[in-house]
Design a protein around this motif. Structure first.
Motif, PDB file in Angstrom:
ATOM      1  N   SER A   1       0.827  -1.215   0.000  1.00  0.00           N
ATOM      2  CA  SER A   1       0.000   0.000   0.000  1.00  0.00           C
ATOM      3  C   SER A   1       0.866   1.271   0.000  1.00  0.00           C
ATOM      4  O   SER A   1       0.340   2.360  -0.155  1.00  0.00           O
ATOM      5  CB  SER A   1      -0.921   0.000   1.226  1.00  0.00           C
ATOM      6  N   ARG A   2       2.161   1.126   0.175  1.00  0.00           N
ATOM      7  CA  ARG A   2       3.037   2.303   0.208  1.00  0.00           C
ATOM      8  C   ARG A   2       3.701   2.577  -1.139  1.00  0.00           C
ATOM      9  O   ARG A   2       4.746   3.223  -1.212  1.00  0.00           O
ATOM     10  CB  ARG A   2       4.058   2.143   1.332  1.00  0.00           C
ATOM     11  N   PHE A   3       3.079   2.043  -2.185  1.00  0.00           N
ATOM     12  CA  PHE A   3       3.589   2.254  -3.538  1.00  0.00           C
ATOM     13  C   PHE A   3       2.432   2.720  -4.416  1.00  0.00           C
ATOM     14  O   PHE A   3       1.307   2.260  -4.251  1.00  0.00           O
ATOM     15  CB  PHE A   3       4.174   0.952  -4.098  1.00  0.00           C
ATOM     16  N   PHE A   4       2.737   3.638  -5.336  1.00  0.00           N
ATOM     17  CA  PHE A   4       1.738   4.101  -6.302  1.00  0.00           C
ATOM     18  C   PHE A   4       1.976   3.380  -7.627  1.00  0.00           C
ATOM     19  O   PHE A   4       3.120   3.233  -8.071  1.00  0.00           O
ATOM     20  CB  PHE A   4       1.858   5.606  -6.531  1.00  0.00           C
ATOM     21  N   SER A   5       0.874   2.955  -8.259  1.00  0.00           N
ATOM     22  CA  SER A   5       0.949   2.281  -9.551  1.00  0.00           C
ATOM     23  C   SER A   5      -0.460   2.247 -10.122  1.00  0.00           C
ATOM     24  O   SER A   5      -1.431   2.270  -9.359  1.00  0.00           O
ATOM     25  CB  SER A   5       1.455   0.841  -9.360  1.00  0.00           C
ATOM     26  N   ALA A   6      -0.570   2.180 -11.455  1.00  0.00           N
ATOM     27  CA  ALA A   6      -1.905   2.028 -12.046  1.00  0.00           C
ATOM     28  C   ALA A   6      -2.527   0.718 -11.543  1.00  0.00           C
ATOM     29  O   ALA A   6      -3.744   0.609 -11.440  1.00  0.00           O
ATOM     30  CB  ALA A   6      -1.810   2.035 -13.560  1.00  0.00           C
ATOM     31  N   ASN A   7      -1.689  -0.280 -11.240  1.00  0.00           N
ATOM     32  CA  ASN A   7      -2.179  -1.529 -10.632  1.00  0.00           C
ATOM     33  C   ASN A   7      -1.586  -1.633  -9.214  1.00  0.00           C
ATOM     34  O   ASN A   7      -0.467  -2.117  -9.038  1.00  0.00           O
ATOM     35  CB  ASN A   7      -1.761  -2.738 -11.475  1.00  0.00           C
TER      36      ASN A   7
ATOM     37  N   ALA B   1       8.374  -9.698 -19.437  1.00  0.00           N
ATOM     38  CA  ALA B   1       7.296  -9.261 -20.333  1.00  0.00           C
ATOM     39  C   ALA B   1       6.575 -10.504 -20.831  1.00  0.00           C
ATOM     40  O   ALA B   1       7.210 -11.411 -21.374  1.00  0.00           O
ATOM     41  CB  ALA B   1       7.896  -8.483 -21.492  1.00  0.00           C
ATOM     42  N   THR B   2       5.268 -10.538 -20.647  1.00  0.00           N
ATOM     43  CA  THR B   2       4.551 -11.767 -20.996  1.00  0.00           C
ATOM     44  C   THR B   2       4.574 -12.032 -22.504  1.00  0.00           C
ATOM     45  O   THR B   2       4.580 -13.191 -22.917  1.00  0.00           O
ATOM     46  CB  THR B   2       3.101 -11.709 -20.462  1.00  0.00           C
ATOM     47  N   ALA B   3       4.658 -10.965 -23.298  1.00  0.00           N
ATOM     48  CA  ALA B   3       4.589 -11.157 -24.751  1.00  0.00           C
ATOM     49  C   ALA B   3       5.957 -11.233 -25.427  1.00  0.00           C
ATOM     50  O   ALA B   3       6.021 -11.491 -26.626  1.00  0.00           O
ATOM     51  CB  ALA B   3       3.766 -10.027 -25.372  1.00  0.00           C
ATOM     52  N   VAL B   4       7.033 -10.962 -24.691  1.00  0.00           N
ATOM     53  CA  VAL B   4       8.372 -10.956 -25.311  1.00  0.00           C
ATOM     54  C   VAL B   4       9.293 -11.874 -24.489  1.00  0.00           C
ATOM     55  O   VAL B   4       9.860 -11.448 -23.472  1.00  0.00           O
ATOM     56  CB  VAL B   4       8.968  -9.526 -25.353  1.00  0.00           C
ATOM     57  N   PRO B   5       9.439 -13.131 -24.897  1.00  0.00           N
ATOM     58  CA  PRO B   5      10.232 -14.071 -24.090  1.00  0.00           C
ATOM     59  C   PRO B   5      11.639 -13.532 -23.804  1.00  0.00           C
ATOM     60  O   PRO B   5      12.325 -13.065 -24.706  1.00  0.00           O
ATOM     61  CB  PRO B   5      10.296 -15.329 -24.977  1.00  0.00           C
ATOM     62  N   GLY B   6      12.012 -13.568 -22.526  1.00  0.00           N
ATOM     63  CA  GLY B   6      13.367 -13.174 -22.126  1.00  0.00           C
ATOM     64  C   GLY B   6      13.510 -11.720 -21.723  1.00  0.00           C
ATOM     65  O   GLY B   6      14.471 -11.343 -21.056  1.00  0.00           O
ATOM     66  N   LEU B   7      12.545 -10.862 -22.091  1.00  0.00           N
ATOM     67  CA  LEU B   7      12.669  -9.440 -21.763  1.00  0.00           C
ATOM     68  C   LEU B   7      12.120  -9.179 -20.352  1.00  0.00           C
ATOM     69  O   LEU B   7      11.027  -9.637 -20.015  1.00  0.00           O
ATOM     70  CB  LEU B   7      11.882  -8.590 -22.774  1.00  0.00           C
ATOM     71  N   HIS B   8      12.895  -8.461 -19.537  1.00  0.00           N
ATOM     72  CA  HIS B   8      12.487  -8.120 -18.172  1.00  0.00           C
ATOM     73  C   HIS B   8      12.658  -6.626 -17.952  1.00  0.00           C
ATOM     74  O   HIS B   8      13.564  -6.018 -18.530  1.00  0.00           O
ATOM     75  CB  HIS B   8      13.348  -8.853 -17.133  1.00  0.00           C
ATOM     76  N   VAL B   9      11.811  -6.035 -17.118  1.00  0.00           N
ATOM     77  CA  VAL B   9      11.961  -4.615 -16.761  1.00  0.00           C
ATOM     78  C   VAL B   9      11.901  -4.515 -15.241  1.00  0.00           C
ATOM     79  O   VAL B   9      11.022  -5.121 -14.613  1.00  0.00           O
ATOM     80  CB  VAL B   9      10.846  -3.734 -17.375  1.00  0.00           C
ATOM     81  N   VAL B  10      12.848  -3.764 -14.652  1.00  0.00           N
ATOM     82  CA  VAL B  10      12.919  -3.690 -13.185  1.00  0.00           C
ATOM     83  C   VAL B  10      13.154  -2.250 -12.720  1.00  0.00           C
ATOM     84  O   VAL B  10      13.507  -1.372 -13.505  1.00  0.00           O
ATOM     85  CB  VAL B  10      14.067  -4.589 -12.636  1.00  0.00           C
ATOM     86  N   GLY B  11      12.970  -2.045 -11.429  1.00  0.00           N
ATOM     87  CA  GLY B  11      13.316  -0.762 -10.799  1.00  0.00           C
ATOM     88  C   GLY B  11      12.388   0.367 -11.204  1.00  0.00           C
ATOM     89  O   GLY B  11      11.193   0.180 -11.484  1.00  0.00           O
ATOM     90  N   GLU B  12      12.976   1.542 -11.234  1.00  0.00           N
ATOM     91  CA  GLU B  12      12.190   2.763 -11.438  1.00  0.00           C
ATOM     92  C   GLU B  12      11.558   2.851 -12.822  1.00  0.00           C
ATOM     93  O   GLU B  12      10.606   3.609 -13.020  1.00  0.00           O
ATOM     94  CB  GLU B  12      13.126   3.953 -11.212  1.00  0.00           C
ATOM     95  N   ALA B  13      12.080   2.099 -13.793  1.00  0.00           N
ATOM     96  CA  ALA B  13      11.512   2.124 -15.141  1.00  0.00           C
ATOM     97  C   ALA B  13      10.098   1.557 -15.163  1.00  0.00           C
ATOM     98  O   ALA B  13       9.326   1.824 -16.081  1.00  0.00           O
ATOM     99  CB  ALA B  13      12.406   1.344 -16.098  1.00  0.00           C
ATOM    100  N   VAL B  14       9.748   0.776 -14.136  1.00  0.00           N
ATOM    101  CA  VAL B  14       8.414   0.156 -14.063  1.00  0.00           C
ATOM    102  C   VAL B  14       7.454   1.136 -13.382  1.00  0.00           C
ATOM    103  O   VAL B  14       7.854   1.915 -12.512  1.00  0.00           O
ATOM    104  CB  VAL B  14       8.486  -1.162 -13.249  1.00  0.00           C
ATOM    105  N   ASP B  15       6.194   1.080 -13.746  1.00  0.00           N
ATOM    106  CA  ASP B  15       5.188   1.955 -13.134  1.00  0.00           C
ATOM    107  C   ASP B  15       4.860   1.509 -11.702  1.00  0.00           C
ATOM    108  O   ASP B  15       3.742   1.090 -11.401  1.00  0.00           O
ATOM    109  CB  ASP B  15       3.917   1.968 -14.012  1.00  0.00           C
ATOM    110  N   VAL B  16       5.859   1.568 -10.853  1.00  0.00           N
ATOM    111  CA  VAL B  16       5.697   1.330  -9.405  1.00  0.00           C
ATOM    112  C   VAL B  16       6.563   2.387  -8.725  1.00  0.00           C
ATOM    113  O   VAL B  16       7.770   2.432  -8.974  1.00  0.00           O
ATOM    114  CB  VAL B  16       6.183  -0.077  -8.990  1.00  0.00           C
TER     115      VAL B  16
END
Ligand code: FDA
Length: 394
Positions: free
Chosen positions: A61-67, A356-371
């Motif tokens: 609950s201490r994080f903002f995100s569209a989800n 990424a569910t649609a791109v095998p092997g691709l991952h996104v972490v940290g501040e680049a993510v909408d969290v």
């Protein structure tokens, strides 16, 4: 010449270092690329040089995100206790400052040294001063740089957000994510001072430097912490906190007397100090300079002894003090923002692995993510947790 790895991590910041050594510990051959002269530059300047590396009170609950549920899985797979255990294994002395915020006793350099030691032990191949010129994918990912081409079946985007561009922040992860079809929610500065127009600055500018505890609210978010008046508007932890959920055009509401029944107090003072001017009474519960400034701006028409003010007038003063509605003209922007809010849409990612569910092997972490976390060590914890999840997945 092309070099081949099991995983390539772009960005040797908090999340990238964590992802890299976690994967390395699992036997993966990891290449960690960064365009900077040194790794973990933001860690070094964080927390006033002492790095507020996590918070005892981390919870989704201490994080903002569209989800708002997205962060739950990563934060529970790699918790603040896991990171604290790592810090303790490296014998880095730390302390709780306030509100669960954990800081190094000494320098933030200890945290970077710890992460680099873990990378070393996990045989991570760290290469700095590498400018990434292109990223593509055929059967594997291909990363082109000014020092050659690298390929791997897994790619972790960990180049952070847009805040503090003079430190080399770029939108590379967002651009690559978009190129692979992932949607990006509009990035905006977060944890940033708010700016105001001339009418509000007539109150704020002359008392620049004054601070006091307030409750600040934007939308459903509310924070009781210190607020600071500045030449351009408002800052301080309470304002930085509400700046993240705040949206342009919306007001920010400020309670200048948190925890106080201001109406009852003013009515009591009317009886007890009838000859005192309103601003003199206000100074009992707020800095004198602020009370004086309120007396000559918001409450100019009440510049009389409180004994002469009607109960209705005192109730109106109280209502204003408890719910001062101020509409910012904007923020001080990425140059002053501690974080970027928005970013790669979590809808495109697995909450367990950051893949990424649609791109095998691709991952996104940290501040680049909408969290985006609250102020107080939450953003580093997100970097550690999301980085660890990707490191376990690649
Ligand atoms: P981070 O920014 O750490 O790392 C990104 C890496 O990618 C960098 O090494 C960068 O050089 C590299 N990179 C960027 N673009 C690239 C490109 N095009 N090519 C190659 N490499 C590229 N949080 C917290 O929890 N506690 C705190 O005390 C503070 N304090 C603080 C102070 C200040 C002044 C700021 C600006 C921020 C904080 N933060 C903070 C926020 C925290 O620093 C931030 O959330 C994390 O560093 C994010 O970690 P990432 O790994 O995602 O990005």
């Amino acid at each position: 010449m092309t070099e081949t790895f099991d995983a390539i991590v772009l960005g040797a910041g908090a999340a990238g270092l964590m992802a890299a050594f976690t994967a390395g510990q699992r036997g993966r051959r990891v290449l960690l690329l960064d365009h900077a002269e040194g790794p973990g530059a933001k860690i070094l300047i964080s927390g006033g040089g002492r790095c507020n590396f996590t918070n005892l009170g981390v919870e989704p609950s201490r994080f903002f995100s569209a989800n708002p549920h997205f962060a739950r899985s990563a934060l529970s797979r790699y918790t603040q206790r896991d990171f604290i255990a790592l810090v303790e294994r490296h014998r880095i002395p730390y302390h709780e400052k306030t509100l669960g915020q954990l800081f190094c006793d000494g320098s933030a350099r200890a945290i970077v040294a710890m992460l680099l030691a873990e990378c070393d032990a996990a045989r991570v191949d760290l290469r700095l001063r590498h400018r990434i010129t292109d990223v593509s994918r055929a059967d594997v990912f291909q990363v082109q740089t000014n020092h050659g081409t690298f390929t791997a079946p897994a790619l972790v985007l960990a180049t952070g957000g847009l805040s503090i561009p003079k430190m080399g922040a770029t939108g590379l992860s967002l651009e690559i994510a978009q190129r692979f079809g992932l949607s990006v929610l509009p990035p905006r500065p977060g944890l940033v001072p708010l700016t105001f127009g001339e009418a509000d600055l007539a109150l704020m500018r002359p008392i620049s430097g004054v601070s006091l505890p307030v409750e600040a609210r934007a939308g459903k978010a509310r924070f009781t912490e210190a607020m600071l008046f500045t030449h351009r508007g408002l800052s301080g932890p309470a304002i930085l906190q509400v700046s993240t959920p705040w949206r342009p055009g919306e007001p920010v509401a400020v309670d200048l007397l948190p925890g106080l029944d201001a109406t009852a107090w003013l009515l009591a003072r009317k009886n007890e100090r009838p000859r005192a001017a309103l601003h003199t009474v206000l100074a009992e519960h707020m800095p004198q300079r602020l009370a004086a400034a309120l007396g000559t701006t918001l409450f100019q028409e009440h510049a009389r002894p409180v004994g002469e003010l009607g109960n209705k007038a005192l109730s109106a003063v109280s209502a204003r003090l408890k719910n001062l509605s101020l509409t910012p003209t904007g923020t001080e922007g990425y140059a002053k923002a501690e974080v970027m809010a928005g970013g790669v849409d979590t809808a495109a990612l697995s909450s367990q692995t950051m893949a990424a569910t649609a791109v095998p092997g691709l991952h996104v972490v940290g501040e680049a993510v909408d969290v985006t976390g609250w102020l107080g060590g939450y953003n580093f914890q997100w970097a550690w947790s999301s980085g660890w999840c990707a490191g376990m997945s690649v």
